[in-house]
Design a protein around this motif. Structure first.
Motif, PDB file in Angstrom:
ATOM      1  N   TYR A 141       2.690   5.985  -3.059  1.00  0.00           N
ATOM      2  CA  TYR A 141       3.823   6.765  -3.571  1.00  0.00           C
ATOM      3  C   TYR A 141       3.692   7.011  -5.070  1.00  0.00           C
ATOM      4  O   TYR A 141       3.843   8.134  -5.546  1.00  0.00           O
ATOM      5  N   PHE A 142       3.389   5.949  -5.830  1.00  0.00           N
ATOM      6  CA  PHE A 142       3.320   6.098  -7.284  1.00  0.00           C
ATOM      7  C   PHE A 142       2.096   6.878  -7.727  1.00  0.00           C
ATOM      8  O   PHE A 142       2.079   7.462  -8.808  1.00  0.00           O
ATOM      9  N   GLU A 143       1.042   6.881  -6.918  1.00  0.00           N
ATOM     10  CA  GLU A 143      -0.160   7.620  -7.269  1.00  0.00           C
ATOM     11  C   GLU A 143      -0.040   9.098  -6.962  1.00  0.00           C
ATOM     12  O   GLU A 143      -0.817   9.905  -7.476  1.00  0.00           O
ATOM     13  N   PRO A 171       0.811  -1.232   0.000  1.00  0.00           N
ATOM     14  CA  PRO A 171       0.000   0.000   0.000  1.00  0.00           C
ATOM     15  C   PRO A 171       0.836   1.269   0.000  1.00  0.00           C
ATOM     16  O   PRO A 171       0.463   2.261  -0.631  1.00  0.00           O
ATOM     17  N   SER A 172       1.972   1.243   0.683  1.00  0.00           N
ATOM     18  CA  SER A 172       2.803   2.454   0.735  1.00  0.00           C
ATOM     19  C   SER A 172       3.390   2.789  -0.631  1.00  0.00           C
ATOM     20  O   SER A 172       3.505   3.955  -1.007  1.00  0.00           O
ATOM     21  N   TRP A 173       3.779   1.742  -1.420  1.00  0.00           N
ATOM     22  CA  TRP A 173       4.310   1.984  -2.757  1.00  0.00           C
ATOM     23  C   TRP A 173       3.197   2.446  -3.706  1.00  0.00           C
ATOM     24  O   TRP A 173       3.410   3.289  -4.562  1.00  0.00           O
TER      25      TRP A 173
END
Length: 331
Positions: free
Chosen positions: A12-14, A7-9
């Motif tokens: 980040y990408f969003e 979820p953290s990645w």
């Protein structure tokens, strides 16, 4: 292979990673710079530069944003360039060198029209491939720790990007989305290309959008070469001819006349770059000897030309400001 992200990645990408930019504009590009600031003043700040000359004709330039408070060093810089003649080109390279030696975080040169794109090769010894000259100058700029990004629209010969090396990398973009959004408001239902090269280059950008695709080309008729339809059917269609640039526009005109001869209801034209040497655009006015187009669309990639075009005739200038803001984050 699909990678499952935590979820953290995903978060980040969003997220939108958009830098703030300090804008320095070359002569002729100031209005585009101001319009970009107007679009998002929290993200873009423009600094007026004085492009003066000493009595002996050498440059007397004062780059904005450095005095009395330095707001440029340590920042991402967008340099809006226009190489509409050799004199201003050298002046702009001088400013780029200065910026890169002023500890900027990054430099993005937005050069909408790359004027030497057609001079990337020679046919006999003694000719100078000026595309190589420009590439050498870009590639040997000082470094700020990362390459200078040179953002260009609809570069005439795509292999020019590989001339750049070392301290400069080309970021090639296209203006075709501007055209598509414009003609969706019109009856235009057919895209024509003046030759096979333009069809190969731009054809895929119109696939699946419901347009009839027509390709023109030159064939020999005795001692002459004439333009005719080589593929597709323009009869009863509202056509726009698409190419990257126009100089005097002879081939564009012949293509327009050939389309009318086969029964096109209307014919318009689009080029990303209106070079129009010696004000040859006048020939395409409704009263001109090449006035065969219902509309002549082009971008303001060369403001020194488009600023002179009449607003009450065939020409419709598509503003690049939104594309530049959109593309500045693309690599």
């Amino acid at each position: 292979m699909q990678v499952d992200l935590s979820p953290s990645w995903v978060e980040y990408f969003e997220k939108s990673h958009k830098n703030r930019y300090q804008i320095i504009a070359a002569p002729g590009m100031e209005e585009i710079g101001k319009s970009i600031v107007d679009l998002d003043p929290d993200r873009f700040m423009m600094h007026q530069t004085k492009w003066g000359k000493f009595p002996d004709g050498t440059d007397n330039i004062e780059v904005g944003g450095f005095h009395p408070i330095n707001r440029v060093s340590g920042e991402h810089v967008m340099f809006l360039a226009s190489y509409h003649n050799n004199d201003v080109t050298l002046s702009q390279f001088s400013v780029m060198v200065y910026l890169l030696q002023s500890f900027v975080e990054s430099l993005t040169v937005v050069l909408p029209f790359y004027p030497v794109g057609t001079m990337e090769r020679v046919t006999k010894e003694g000719q100078v491939a000026t595309a190589n000259t420009y590439a050498q100058m870009f590639s040997n700029l000082p470094t700020c720790g990362k390459p200078t990004r040179v953002l260009v629209y609809d570069l005439h010969t795509l292999q020019n990007r590989f001339y750049l090396h070392g301290n400069a990398i080309a970021s090639l973009q296209t203006t075709i989305p501007l055209l598509i959004s414009t003609i969706k408001q019109t009856p235009i239902d057919c895209i024509a290309f003046p030759d096979d090269g333009a069809a190969k280059r731009f054809g895929s950008m119109f696939q699946g959008l419901g347009f009839e695709i027509v390709t023109c080309g030159k064939t020999r008729d005795g001692d002459k070469r004439v333009v005719n339809i080589q593929d597709g059917n323009a009869e009863g269609k509202h056509v726009v001819i698409v190419d990257d640039l126009v100089q005097t526009g002879g081939t564009l005109f012949e293509c327009g006349m050939a389309l009318k001869a086969v029964g096109a209801k209307s014919v318009s034209a689009y080029v990303a770059h209106g070079v129009f040497p010696n004000e040859s655009w006048k020939r395409f006015l409704s009263s001109g000897d090449r006035g065969c187009f219902e509309k002549f669309y082009l971008t303001n990639s060369i403001p020194t030309v488009t600023d002179k075009l009449p607003t009450d005739d065939v020409f419709q200038v598509l503003d690049l400001k939104h594309k530049i803001v959109e593309d500045i984050d693309k690599y």
